[in-house]
Write an enzyme that holds these catalytic residues in place. Structure first.
Site, PDB file in Angstrom:
ATOM      1  CE  LYS A 204     -29.018  20.094  19.054  1.00 12.32           C
ATOM      2  NZ  LYS A 204     -28.644  18.698  18.817  1.00 12.32           N
ATOM      3  NE  ARG A 214     -35.380  16.646  16.607  1.00 11.64           N
ATOM      4  CZ  ARG A 214     -35.948  17.476  17.470  1.00 11.64           C
ATOM      5  NH1 ARG A 214     -37.269  17.486  17.600  1.00 11.64           N
ATOM      6  NH2 ARG A 214     -35.221  18.278  18.223  1.00 11.64           N
ATOM      7  CE  LYS A 235     -34.026  15.397  20.356  1.00 13.68           C
ATOM      8  NZ  LYS A 235     -32.881  15.103  19.463  1.00 13.68           N
ATOM      9  CD  GLU A 251     -25.162  25.386  28.351  1.00  7.22           C
ATOM     10  OE1 GLU A 251     -24.111  24.724  28.189  1.00  7.22           O
ATOM     11  OE2 GLU A 251     -26.185  24.903  28.855  1.00  7.22           O
ATOM     12  CE  LYS A 266     -28.031  21.275  15.423  1.00  7.32           C
ATOM     13  NZ  LYS A 266     -27.912  19.952  15.931  1.00  7.32           N
ATOM     14  CB  SER A 292     -32.206  19.766   8.552  1.00  4.55           C
ATOM     15  OG  SER A 292     -32.890  19.850   9.794  1.00  4.55           O
ATOM     16  CE1 TYR A 331     -27.243  18.228   6.639  1.00  4.86           C
ATOM     17  CE2 TYR A 331     -28.159  20.325   7.381  1.00  4.86           C
ATOM     18  CZ  TYR A 331     -27.808  19.012   7.641  1.00  4.86           C
ATOM     19  OH  TYR A 331     -28.005  18.482   8.894  1.00  4.86           O
TER      20      TYR A 331
END
Ligand code: PBG
Length: 348
Positions: A204, A214, A235, A251, A266, A292, A331
């Site tokens: 990610k 968000r 982040k 990872e 992602k 998104s 979505y």
């Protein structure tokens, strides 16, 4: 698995022969998008009979639990059989210690019980991360200006256990703390929740494409307010650097070694190379999250008439299959399911 080219030279070979009719193209299609490839992310809110539009995601709404059950039932009719739940938590329930995350009666747990009661055959996925519950907007606990790892992992285990107890089928740790998969897996085993899947957000990235999400869960304001204090403004100390590809293999391998069942990349389209790399290098079910911001780009351009929504969306989803993904969180799931059904009826 590279194969030797066997084509004769032109004009003996004419690749266009295979493209000359729909039935010819269908026979030689290497990849296919189907409704069983989709996980549908939805946003849930408190109340009854309520829907709220999300400005930066035209066409996506936040749903109260009763409406969510209706919409998921309709989605299941179209063949969409797995949903991922994201709560918009009331601001007064967001605290620096994030206790609401492991309240067994919190919004996602209630939504899950309602969905499971009405639609037991539909899979329910939860996000494991503290950001919807954190007054400081981060996925982990903030101490002295840092997002701390090990203490956060302890809280993620508490969160996972209540989510599993509420009936979640898949837990998606999206927090990017080190070592959380093993701790969560051990917590699930301790509770006898051995059939709960972990779909780890293994690769990610610290991405600009999460902006609309968000807004959707109300984490943007908390993050901005926290950054005005001593909390980090982004982040980047836990999500991956977009400059890195090989790190994604490490990872993902680490998460699998710790007990993840499935792995995810992602965002999606800007990271198709990462999907292809993980698919070539690791043997594990692989998913991509068309996030998104990707939704916003496609929906926004289509709204202006700059893209054909149906053509562009189906093409973007097929790209994940071509890159080696088994499935995709999108979505567009319900809309794409309806289009695929139409195409099937029309014979491709
Ligand atoms: C939070 C989380 C995020 C998304 C899923 N889980 C946002 C973030 O990390 O800031 C993004 C999904 C999307 O953009 O559609 N842990």
């Amino acid at each position: 698995m590279s194969r030797e080219p066997t084509n004769a030279p032109y004009p003996l070979a004419r690749p266009r022969r295979s493209r000359a009719a729909p039935w010819r193209r269908a026979l030689v299609a290497e990849h296919r998008l189907t409704v069983s490839d989709f996980i549908w992310p939805i946003f849930v809110i408190e109340g009854e009979g309520r829907t709220e539009p999300i400005a930066s995601m035209p066409g996506v709404e936040r749903l109260s639990v009763d409406i969510a059950v209706e919409r998921v039932a309709a989605a299941a009719e179209l063949g969409v059989r797995c949903v991922a739940l994201f709560p918009k938590v009331a601001p007064e329930l967001k605290t620096p210690a994030c206790e609401e995350a492991w309240n067994p009666d919190n919004l996602v747990c209630r939504a899950t019980r309602a969905l499971k009661a009405a639609l037991p055959e539909v899979g329910v996925m939860h996000d494991v991360a503290l950001d919807p519950y954190n007054a400081l907007g981060h996925d982990g606990l903030v101490r002295a200006g840092r997002v701390v790892n090990d203490e956060t992992v302890e809280k993620l285990v508490l969160q996972s256990r209540v989510q599993a107890a509420a009936g979640a089928d898949i837990l998606g740790p999206s927090d990017m703390m080190d070592g959380r998969i093993r701790a969560i897996r051990e917590g699930l085993e301790a509770d006898g929740a051995e059939d709960v899947l972990i779909l780890s957000y293994a690769a990610k990235y610290a991405s600009g494409f999460y902006g609309p999400f968000r807004e959707a869960v109300g984490a943007d304001a908390a993050l901005a307010a926290a950054a005005a204090g001593d909390a980090p403004k982004d982040k980047k100390t836990y999500q991956m650097d977009p400059a890195n590809a090989e790190e994604a293999v490490r990872e993902a391998a680490m998460d699998l070694a710790e007990g993840a069942d499935w792995i995810m990349v992602k965002p999606g389209l800007p990271y198709l190379d990462i999907c292809a790399r993980l698919s070539a290098r690791l043997s594990a079910p692989l998913f991509a999250y068309q996030v998104s911001g990707e939704y916003a780009m496609l929906a926004g351009a289509a709204e202006r008439g700059w893209l054909d929504r149906r053509v562009a969306v189906l093409e973007s989803l097929l790209a994940f299959k071509r890159a080696g993904c088994d499935g995709v969180l999108t979505y567009f799931a319900v809309e794409a399911a309806a289009w695929l059904r139409e195409e099937q009826r029309a014979g491709g």
